[in-house]
Design a protein around this motif. Structure first.
Motif, mmCIF file in Angstrom:
data_model
loop_
_atom_site.group_PDB
_atom_site.id
_atom_site.type_symbol
_atom_site.label_atom_id
_atom_site.label_comp_id
_atom_site.label_asym_id
_atom_site.label_seq_id
_atom_site.Cartn_x
_atom_site.Cartn_y
_atom_site.Cartn_z
ATOM 1 N N LEU A 142 0.810 -1.223 0.000
ATOM 2 C CA LEU A 142 0.000 0.000 0.000
ATOM 3 C C LEU A 142 0.843 1.272 0.000
ATOM 4 O O LEU A 142 0.294 2.377 -0.032
ATOM 5 C CB LEU A 142 -0.935 0.003 1.209
ATOM 6 N N THR A 143 2.165 1.123 0.049
ATOM 7 C CA THR A 143 3.019 2.309 0.067
ATOM 8 C C THR A 143 3.306 2.826 -1.341
ATOM 9 O O THR A 143 3.730 3.968 -1.510
ATOM 10 C CB THR A 143 4.358 1.998 0.763
ATOM 11 N N SER A 144 3.073 2.001 -2.348
ATOM 12 C CA SER A 144 3.291 2.435 -3.729
ATOM 13 C C SER A 144 2.124 3.301 -4.182
ATOM 14 O O SER A 144 0.957 2.954 -3.971
ATOM 15 C CB SER A 144 3.431 1.222 -4.656
ATOM 16 N N THR A 145 2.421 4.413 -4.810
ATOM 17 C CA THR A 145 1.388 5.353 -5.244
ATOM 18 C C THR A 145 0.557 4.757 -6.374
ATOM 19 O O THR A 145 1.106 4.350 -7.400
ATOM 20 C CB THR A 145 2.010 6.666 -5.732
ATOM 21 N N PRO A 146 -0.763 4.694 -6.223
ATOM 22 C CA PRO A 146 -1.603 4.199 -7.321
ATOM 23 C C PRO A 146 -1.616 5.194 -8.479
ATOM 24 O O PRO A 146 -1.725 6.406 -8.275
ATOM 25 C CB PRO A 146 -2.983 4.065 -6.678
ATOM 26 N N ILE A 147 -1.488 4.677 -9.700
ATOM 27 C CA ILE A 147 -1.449 5.520 -10.891
ATOM 28 C C ILE A 147 -2.604 5.143 -11.809
ATOM 29 O O ILE A 147 -2.643 4.049 -12.369
ATOM 30 C CB ILE A 147 -0.116 5.360 -11.654
ATOM 31 N N GLY A 148 -3.564 6.041 -11.954
ATOM 32 C CA GLY A 148 -4.693 5.817 -12.851
ATOM 33 C C GLY A 148 -4.881 6.994 -13.781
ATOM 34 O O GLY A 148 -3.982 7.822 -13.960
#
Length: 258
Positions: free
Chosen positions: A207-213
């Motif tokens: 959950l530490t990785s930034t979500p990219i959408g």
């Protein structure tokens, strides 16, 4: 007896007077009330700004293909988008696709991708991202909710770029099917960011990785607080109409006993 007669006369006079006064007023119908409400509502205009706080159950991944709860699917829907979506009447509408067309025999579908849609990290969205996501779902390796009717679907013969155009792709079917547009509502993932299905599985609980959408909201730099609250901000370069709310805070909770 005389006093009683006078009293009755006074009461009768008051009753007639009040009755006349009431009947003299205009009667207000439900239609009038509705028109008044509509006039008031037409004068109320939404203002941009503010923060919306939500309770979100079961977010343990930022990959929408791996989401397991309806709360997680809906929340991640603010970040990620599909090729096709639904309007309020559940009719299919273009989202990341600008349009599509079907061959006369109903077996060849061509989709054109928006050229004004970009990933939250600034990279451009292309048809290759759609093909990448579609092929992962068709492989069945993720055990995803979105694999339904895509995995082991023998009617889907081929997907690929149309004439090597990075903004256009085709899907070839064995037999015509009206259900294809429903299949194209899956959230599209960045090929460059996720790379492979194996990489998705290995990092699904990070959950530490930034979500990219590409959606109307994106994760800000300090988006996660103690793995309990996630903060999203309005995507200022979103291709659609700007949402009114500035920020959304999701409080993550679980029904499972620790």
């Amino acid at each position: 007896m005389k006093k009683l007669s006078v009293l009755l006369l006074v009461v009768t006079f008051i009753f007639v007077f009040v009755a006349c006064d009431i009947t003299g007023l205009p009667e207000q119908t439900p239609k009038d009330n509705q028109e008044d409400d509509n006039n008031i509502n037409s004068q109320i205009k939404p203002r941009k700004g503010g923060t919306l706080s939500l309770a979100v159950q079961g977010i343990d991944t930022w990959n929408p293909l791996l989401a397991k709860t309806s709360d997680a699917v809906n929340f991640l829907g603010l970040i990620y988008e599909g090729v096709v979506g639904y309007d309020k009447d559940l009719s299919k509408i273009p989202v990341l696709a600008s349009d599509w067309n079907v061959s006369d025999d109903g077996r060849l579908w061509t989709f054109n991708i928006r050229k004004d849609a970009v990933w939250h990290n600034g990279e451009e969205l292309t048809a290759e991202d759609v093909i990448f996501t579609f092929n992962i779902l068709k492989s069945g390796i993720l055990d995803s909710f979105y694999e339904h009717n895509i995995y082991e679907n023998d009617n889907i013969l081929e997907i690929g770029l149309k004439s090597n155009d990075k903004y256009s792709f085709f899907i070839r079917l064995a037999e015509p099917s009206s259900k294809l547009l429903d299949l194209m509502t899956f959230p599209v993932l960045s090929k460059e960011y996720f790379e492979t299905a194996e990489n998705m599985l290995n990092n699904q609980y990070d959950l530490t990785s930034t979500p990219i959408g590409t959606g109307p909201y994106k994760a800000q730099d300090d988006f996660l607080i103690d793995e309990k609250v996630v903060r999203l901000v309005r995507n200022e370069v979103w291709w659609g109409v700007d949402p009114y709310i500035d920020k959304i805070e999701g409080k993550i909770y679980s029904n499972r006993k620790e």
